[in-house]
Scaffold this active site. Structure first.
Site, PDB file in Angstrom:
ATOM      1  N   ARG A   4     -13.816  -5.835  -9.536  1.00  0.00           N
ATOM      2  CA  ARG A   4     -12.760  -4.869  -9.868  1.00  0.00           C
ATOM      3  C   ARG A   4     -11.546  -5.557 -10.464  1.00  0.00           C
ATOM      4  O   ARG A   4     -10.950  -6.456  -9.870  1.00  0.00           O
ATOM      5  CB  ARG A   4     -12.336  -4.055  -8.647  1.00  0.00           C
ATOM      6  N   CYS A  26     -13.511   3.580   1.582  1.00  0.00           N
ATOM      7  CA  CYS A  26     -13.119   2.188   1.793  1.00  0.00           C
ATOM      8  C   CYS A  26     -11.797   2.196   2.546  1.00  0.00           C
ATOM      9  O   CYS A  26     -10.932   3.033   2.244  1.00  0.00           O
ATOM     10  CB  CYS A  26     -12.946   1.491   0.442  1.00  0.00           C
ATOM     11  N   CYS A  48       3.909  -9.931  -0.886  1.00  0.00           N
ATOM     12  CA  CYS A  48       3.756  -8.515  -0.526  1.00  0.00           C
ATOM     13  C   CYS A  48       5.076  -7.779  -0.300  1.00  0.00           C
ATOM     14  O   CYS A  48       5.950  -8.238   0.438  1.00  0.00           O
ATOM     15  CB  CYS A  48       2.869  -8.392   0.701  1.00  0.00           C
ATOM     16  N   CYS A  83     -15.706  -5.616   0.640  1.00  0.00           N
ATOM     17  CA  CYS A  83     -14.916  -5.676  -0.582  1.00  0.00           C
ATOM     18  C   CYS A  83     -13.926  -6.811  -0.350  1.00  0.00           C
ATOM     19  O   CYS A  83     -13.045  -6.700   0.503  1.00  0.00           O
ATOM     20  CB  CYS A  83     -14.204  -4.340  -0.790  1.00  0.00           C
ATOM     21  N   CYS A 109     -10.034   4.611  -1.496  1.00  0.00           N
ATOM     22  CA  CYS A 109      -9.662   3.450  -0.677  1.00  0.00           C
ATOM     23  C   CYS A 109      -8.329   3.717   0.003  1.00  0.00           C
ATOM     24  O   CYS A 109      -7.340   4.029  -0.658  1.00  0.00           O
ATOM     25  CB  CYS A 109      -9.495   2.208  -1.549  1.00  0.00           C
ATOM     26  N   CYS A 156       2.883 -12.524   4.162  1.00  0.00           N
ATOM     27  CA  CYS A 156       2.242 -12.776   2.858  1.00  0.00           C
ATOM     28  C   CYS A 156       3.323 -12.818   1.763  1.00  0.00           C
ATOM     29  O   CYS A 156       4.019 -11.812   1.534  1.00  0.00           O
ATOM     30  CB  CYS A 156       1.227 -11.677   2.569  1.00  0.00           C
ATOM     31  N   CYS A 204       5.170  -4.466   7.909  1.00  0.00           N
ATOM     32  CA  CYS A 204       4.033  -5.271   8.359  1.00  0.00           C
ATOM     33  C   CYS A 204       4.549  -6.605   8.921  1.00  0.00           C
ATOM     34  O   CYS A 204       5.389  -7.250   8.304  1.00  0.00           O
ATOM     35  CB  CYS A 204       3.077  -5.519   7.194  1.00  0.00           C
TER      36      CYS A 204
HETATM   37  N1  SAM Z   1      -2.635  -5.279   5.415  1.00  0.00           N
HETATM   38  C1  SAM Z   1      -3.977  -5.326   5.005  1.00  0.00           C
HETATM   39  C2  SAM Z   1      -4.407  -6.698   4.545  1.00  0.00           C
HETATM   40  O1  SAM Z   1      -3.595  -7.508   4.194  1.00  0.00           O
HETATM   41  O2  SAM Z   1      -5.615  -6.922   4.536  1.00  0.00           O
HETATM   42  C3  SAM Z   1      -4.314  -4.314   3.919  1.00  0.00           C
HETATM   43  C4  SAM Z   1      -3.330  -4.018   2.805  1.00  0.00           C
HETATM   44  S1  SAM Z   1      -2.954  -5.382   1.737  1.00  0.00           S
HETATM   45  C5  SAM Z   1      -1.575  -4.780   0.841  1.00  0.00           C
HETATM   46  C6  SAM Z   1      -4.321  -5.415   0.590  1.00  0.00           C
HETATM   47  C7  SAM Z   1      -4.346  -6.470  -0.484  1.00  0.00           C
HETATM   48  O3  SAM Z   1      -3.478  -6.123  -1.546  1.00  0.00           O
HETATM   49  C8  SAM Z   1      -3.887  -7.867  -0.125  1.00  0.00           C
HETATM   50  O4  SAM Z   1      -4.878  -8.588   0.544  1.00  0.00           O
HETATM   51  C9  SAM Z   1      -3.614  -8.474  -1.488  1.00  0.00           C
HETATM   52  O5  SAM Z   1      -4.756  -9.123  -1.979  1.00  0.00           O
HETATM   53  C10 SAM Z   1      -3.270  -7.257  -2.347  1.00  0.00           C
HETATM   54  N2  SAM Z   1      -1.844  -7.305  -2.771  1.00  0.00           N
HETATM   55  C11 SAM Z   1      -0.771  -7.069  -1.997  1.00  0.00           C
HETATM   56  N3  SAM Z   1       0.386  -7.211  -2.679  1.00  0.00           N
HETATM   57  C12 SAM Z   1       0.033  -7.565  -3.938  1.00  0.00           C
HETATM   58  C13 SAM Z   1       0.782  -7.873  -5.115  1.00  0.00           C
HETATM   59  N4  SAM Z   1       2.114  -7.862  -5.132  1.00  0.00           N
HETATM   60  N5  SAM Z   1       0.094  -8.191  -6.237  1.00  0.00           N
HETATM   61  C14 SAM Z   1      -1.253  -8.213  -6.223  1.00  0.00           C
HETATM   62  N6  SAM Z   1      -2.016  -7.925  -5.144  1.00  0.00           N
HETATM   63  C15 SAM Z   1      -1.395  -7.619  -4.008  1.00  0.00           C
HETATM   64 FE1  SF4 Z   2       0.846  -7.011   5.612  1.00  0.00          FE
HETATM   65 FE2  SF4 Z   2       1.109  -7.024   2.984  1.00  0.00          FE
HETATM   66 FE3  SF4 Z   2       0.068  -9.130   4.184  1.00  0.00          FE
HETATM   67 FE4  SF4 Z   2      -1.347  -6.807   4.105  1.00  0.00          FE
HETATM   68  S1  SF4 Z   2      -0.770  -8.101   2.377  1.00  0.00           S
HETATM   69  S2  SF4 Z   2      -1.051  -8.169   5.865  1.00  0.00           S
HETATM   70  S3  SF4 Z   2       0.351  -5.331   4.198  1.00  0.00           S
HETATM   71  S4  SF4 Z   2       2.174  -8.370   4.428  1.00  0.00           S
END
Ligand code: SAM
Ligand code: SF4
Ligand code: DTB
Length: 319
Positions: free
Chosen positions: A261, A129, A61, A189, A98, A58, A54
């Site tokens: 949730r 979802c 992530c 959500c 989801c 973030c 990606c």
């Molecule tokens: N890429 C898309 C986005 O960011 O909206 C969808 C997938 S993203 C992985 C979905 C959500 O997972 C993120 O917005 C975050 O809130 C949650 N998430 C990701 N990594 C995480 C982690 N290590 N611990 C807790 N929540 C996490």
């Molecule tokens: Fe990409 Fe992870 Fe951020 Fe979603 S949370 S936008 S998968 S880096």
């Protein structure tokens, strides 16, 4: 039915956080009972349909291409594979499926491949979802037409803390997508993560942003950060347990009709912590051995937990 409140002031919310723990929990649980069966927990199942690589940064992530987390990237899953996983989730008692993709945003071409997934899951009688990153207004309408029930798009943290967590987009980008989704009449959500270096005031501010949306999100995932080796937040200080429970309780008071949730982080939570979160107003979980890339609380442990707490056992045992 009481009117839902959309004009929360930060100081009011800070006042809720400042209550004694027992007073806060009593208030939250009373509101919870007025709006929900307190022994029922909704069960969602999660599938990562496009893994890693990606372009967003973030800091929490495992799927960001900016960090070396050792994750193997994979292209978008085929529809039949997704649908067979959905069938399995349904057999395990999930009522919502989801599907998450590690995208900054979907292209129109990739969206064409998501549509048969949504239609297939709908046809099985489960709610659908997806979480695909930022959308245009047009794309939100397309998803509505495909029959999508919920779009997950977390605001993650407070507006004030946002740039400490993500720099490749801003808080307003998130709000824009949420508005497009609401305009398309798809349920929202949206929630966040606790343990992103935020203070209590940030948690209050994040909940204000959610509650002051045009409509409260139908579903609010509250995640506890799962620390990922290789990311900037791999060693960040987690919130205390009571602070996590407080946040659920305040969310329940502010958004009394939304489903909250208890999301990532459950694998590290014991029976008492789960019980407190459900008492404070959480009434949904992700069920299944895996979240997106990390382990979830395993299904056996969840079955035992639900049985011990007298929760929603009938839903978990349908086959
Ligand atoms: N890429 C898309 C986005 O960011 O909206 C969808 C997938 S993203 C992985 C979905 C959500 O997972 C993120 O917005 C975050 O809130 C949650 N998430 C990701 N990594 C995480 C982690 N290590 N611990 C807790 N929540 C996490
Ligand atoms: Fe990409 Fe992870 Fe951020 Fe979603 S949370 S936008 S998968 S880096
Ligand atoms: C949400 O709020 N939490 C889920 C779902 N929405 C997409 C994701 C949790 C991810 C936890 C870390 C991982 O497994 O990579």
């Amino acid at each position: 039915m009481k009117e839902l409140k959309h004009d929360w002031e930060l100081t009011e919310v800070e006042g809720l956080f400042a209550l004694s723990f027992n007073d806060l929990l009593f208030q939250a649980h009373t509101i919870h009972r007025e709006n929900f069966n307190p022994n029922q927990v909704q069960v969602s199942s999660l599938l990562n349909i496009k893994i890693g690589a990606c372009p967003e940064d973030c800091s929490y992530c495992s799927q960001s291409s900016k960090y070396d987390t050792g994750l193997k990237r994979e292209k978008l899953m085929e529809v039949d594979v997704v649908l067979s996983q959905a069938q399995e989730a349904k057999c395990n008692g999930a009522t919502r499926f989801c599907m998450g993709a590690a995208w900054r945003n979907p292209t129109d071409k990739s969206l064409d491949k998501i549509i048969p997934m949504i239609q297939g899951v709908n046809a099985m009688g489960m709610e659908t979802c997806v979480t695909l990153g930022m959308l245009t207004q047009e794309q939100a309408f397309t998803l509505k037409e495909a029959g999508l029930d919920y779009y997950n798009h977390n605001i993650d943290t407070s507006e004030e803390n946002y740039s400490n967590v993500i720099t490749t987009r801003n808080f307003q980008d998130r709000l824009n997508t949420l508005e497009f989704v609401q305009n398309a009449d798809i349920n929202i959500c949206s929630g966040g993560i606790l343990g992103l270096g935020e203070e209590q005031v940030d948690r209050a501010s994040m909940l204000c942003s959610l509650a002051n949306l045009k409509q409260h999100p139908s579903s609010i995932p509250l995640n506890l950060l799962v620390p990922i080796p290789g990311t900037p937040f791999e060693r960040i200080e987690p919130p205390t347990e009571s602070e996590f429970v407080r946040t659920i309780a305040v969310a329940r008071i502010m958004m009394p009709e939304s489903v909250i949730r208890l999301s990532a982080g459950r694998a590290e939570m014991g029976e008492a912590m789960h019980a407190l979160c459900f008492f404070a107003g959480a009434n949904s979980i992700f069920y299944g051995d895996k979240l997106l890339t990390t382990d979830n609380s395993d299904t056996n442990t969840d079955q035992i937990l639900f049985e011990r707490l007298g929760i929603n056992q009938q839903l978990l045992n349908v086959h």
